[in-house]
Design a protein around this motif. Structure first.
Motif, mmCIF file in Angstrom:
data_model
loop_
_atom_site.group_PDB
_atom_site.id
_atom_site.type_symbol
_atom_site.label_atom_id
_atom_site.label_comp_id
_atom_site.label_asym_id
_atom_site.label_seq_id
_atom_site.Cartn_x
_atom_site.Cartn_y
_atom_site.Cartn_z
ATOM 1 N N SER A 104 40.878 43.065 30.122
ATOM 2 C CA SER A 104 41.422 42.510 31.358
ATOM 3 C C SER A 104 40.416 42.653 32.505
ATOM 4 N N VAL A 105 39.784 43.839 32.602
ATOM 5 C CA VAL A 105 38.815 44.076 33.675
ATOM 6 C C VAL A 105 37.621 43.136 33.512
ATOM 7 N N ALA A 107 37.693 40.288 31.992
ATOM 8 C CA ALA A 107 38.199 38.942 32.277
ATOM 9 C C ALA A 107 38.159 38.671 33.779
ATOM 10 N N GLY A 108 38.316 39.740 34.581
ATOM 11 C CA GLY A 108 38.263 39.602 36.029
ATOM 12 C C GLY A 108 36.940 39.010 36.500
ATOM 13 N N LEU A 109 35.866 39.279 35.741
ATOM 14 C CA LEU A 109 34.549 38.780 36.125
ATOM 15 C C LEU A 109 34.403 37.292 35.846
ATOM 16 N N ALA A 111 37.233 35.004 34.696
ATOM 17 C CA ALA A 111 38.366 34.101 34.914
ATOM 18 C C ALA A 111 38.338 33.587 36.353
ATOM 19 N N PRO A 112 38.829 32.370 36.584
ATOM 20 C CA PRO A 112 38.832 31.839 37.943
ATOM 21 C C PRO A 112 39.760 32.633 38.867
ATOM 22 N N ALA A 113 39.340 32.807 40.124
ATOM 23 C CA ALA A 113 40.143 33.548 41.100
ATOM 24 C C ALA A 113 40.971 32.571 41.933
ATOM 25 N N ILE A 114 41.959 33.116 42.656
ATOM 26 C CA ILE A 114 42.732 32.276 43.585
ATOM 27 C C ILE A 114 41.800 31.838 44.705
ATOM 28 N N HIS A 115 41.867 30.567 45.098
ATOM 29 C CA HIS A 115 41.034 30.176 46.225
ATOM 30 C C HIS A 115 41.886 29.623 47.363
ATOM 31 N N LEU B 88 46.721 41.031 31.321
ATOM 32 C CA LEU B 88 45.503 40.297 30.939
ATOM 33 C C LEU B 88 45.740 38.793 31.038
ATOM 34 N N VAL B 91 45.826 37.810 34.694
ATOM 35 C CA VAL B 91 44.493 37.792 35.294
ATOM 36 C C VAL B 91 43.769 36.492 34.933
ATOM 37 N N GLY B 95 44.089 32.226 38.706
ATOM 38 C CA GLY B 95 43.257 31.274 39.434
ATOM 39 C C GLY B 95 43.524 29.831 39.060
ATOM 40 N N GLY B 219 42.080 46.540 38.112
ATOM 41 C CA GLY B 219 40.691 46.710 37.679
ATOM 42 C C GLY B 219 39.959 45.378 37.715
ATOM 43 N N ALA B 220 40.637 44.327 37.229
ATOM 44 C CA ALA B 220 40.039 42.985 37.223
ATOM 45 C C ALA B 220 39.797 42.493 38.646
ATOM 46 N N ILE B 223 36.844 44.458 40.271
ATOM 47 C CA ILE B 223 35.540 43.997 39.780
ATOM 48 C C ILE B 223 35.172 42.658 40.419
ATOM 49 N N ARG B 224 36.186 41.805 40.586
ATOM 50 C CA ARG B 224 35.992 40.466 41.119
ATOM 51 C C ARG B 224 35.734 40.491 42.623
#
Lengths: 115, 287
Positions: A104-105, A107-109, A111-115, B88, B91, B95, B219-220, B223-224
């Motif tokens: 999951s962590v 994936a944070g790098l 996966a697309p974030a909310i914009h 997961l 996450v 987006g 955590g995700a 990092i983001r």
């Protein structure tokens, strides 16, 4: 019938250890966060021309990282204790939880974030 | 970091968390709407700050539940495989869904919470359902007991319908990651309707699992870079302090008036979140 006495003792010991880890952990993490906020907001009063805002903010970030790590460390602690009790099934279950958090962590790098 | 805004965040969180704690609710469900509607914080930052405060509150109150012998940690770790998998999933998808969908989903969660607050939870233990022999809960040795101080004895209970419980926990994990809340809204039906745990055990075990579930998404987001220290720091500190205060007041206040007040607040927030979903602002200055 459900559990023998030894298993109950081991369960109690795990509850006690996890309870201490979370209790003292949250105190420490909150103190670090509070210290960072004090440095960021009031550092100017002591060191007028220093980079206290940057320093304070980075301490707050460390406190927050520590808060996030607390439950993860709790699963690590449970993993170790299950393995020491030779409860390999629950050791594996704890391992699955840790791997899922890790994925999951990462994936944070990506996966697309909310914009 | 601004002293005025920082203090507002801090005291708002103390209040939200203390009020939530008085009725055994997590503060996350109030933090996100208050931050976005009244604080002008964007949704992503609000979710990041809220999810950290959810972890902090879970860790802060876990010790007293554990020491009371109420938390079923074997059941918790089994269910956590699904809540973290849900986180997961959340996450990965947060987006991809439009922001208005998140606002709408939040409104639904607030309304369901209001409904749950009105409907009293009965202890589901007494209701008997057929127990299939050789089920998962037996194999994993999840059945346990807890000390009941009112009855003055140890109460033994059995864990039912584990697969259904795990499925609902997966949903709770997804909602938790998407909205930055502990998502007790889905955990309570999972524990009451599916697993049929005594209320004290389900509250303690749910609280215990919330920390790990939230850590998977926090955590995700950390990092983001979605977690803004100037917002998340004061909110996390305030929530921890508020939860300690709330637990103390719990005993002394007549519950019925607080309950009605809460339902009104929840419905009002739900209405405003729904309007935000359609970009209508009655008050506040959110984008």
């Amino acid at each position: 019938m459900i559990r023998d006495d030894k298993a109950v003792d081991e369960a109690r010991r795990m509850e006690w250890l996890v309870s201490r880890q979370l209790k003292y952990g949250i105190w420490l993490a909150s103190s670090v966060t509070a210290l960072g906020m004090i440095v960021a907001l009031f550092g100017r009063c002591i060191v007028p021309h220093g980079h206290t805002m940057t320093l304070g903010t980075s301490i707050v970030m460390k406190g927050i990282a520590f808060i996030i790590l607390l439950p993860i460390l709790r699963v690590v602690l449970m993993l170790i204790m299950f393995l020491r009790e030779r409860d390999y099934l629950f050791g594996m279950i704890s391992g699955i939880v840790l791997v899922t958090i890790g994925v999951s962590v990462v994936a944070g790098l990506y996966a697309p974030a909310i914009h | 970091m601004d002293a005025g805004f920082g203090s507002w965040l801090f005291f708002m969180s103390v209040g939200a968390s203390a009020l939530g704690g008085m009725l055994g609710m997590a503060s996350g469900i109030f933090i996100v709407p208050i931050l976005t509607l009244f604080g002008g914080v964007d949704l992503r930052t609000a979710i990041g700050a809220s999810i950290v405060s959810v972890i902090a509150c879970s860790c802060g109150s876990a010790a007293s539940f554990l020491d009371g012998g109420l938390t079923n940690i074997r059941l918790a770790i089994v269910l956590e495989t699904m809540t973290t998998l849900g986180a997961l999933t959340g996450v990965c998808f947060v987006g991809l869904v439009p922001v208005s969908f998140l606002y709408g989903l939040f409104a639904v969660v607030l309304l369901v919470s209001a409904h749950q607050m009105l409907a009293r939870r009965g202890d589901p233990v007494g209701i008997s359902i057929a127990d299939t022999p050789g089920n998962w809960a037996d194999t994993l040795r999840l059945h346990a007991s807890y000390p009941d101080h009112m009855l003055g004895r140890s109460v033994t209970y059995r864990v039912r319908q584990l697969p259904l419980g795990m499925f609902l926990m997966y949903g709770a994990g997804v909602i938790s990651a998407l909205l930055g809340i502990g998502s007790g809204v889905l955990k309570i039906p999972a524990m009451d309707t599916a697993l049929r745990l005594p209320i004290k055990v389900s509250s303690a075990t749910s609280n215990f699992m919330i920390g790990v579930t939230a850590a998977a998404s926090a955590g995700a987001y950390f990092i983001r870079g979605s977690i803004v220290p100037a917002v998340a720091g004061p909110v996390a500190l305030g929530s921890v302090l508020g939860s300690v205060v709330g637990a103390r007041i719990l005993m002394r206040i007549p519950n019925e008036k607080v309950r009605v007040l809460f339902v009104v607040v929840l419905i009002a927030l739900a209405a405003q979140m729904l309007l935000s979903a359609f970009h209508i602002e009655l008050f506040g200055k959110a984008a």
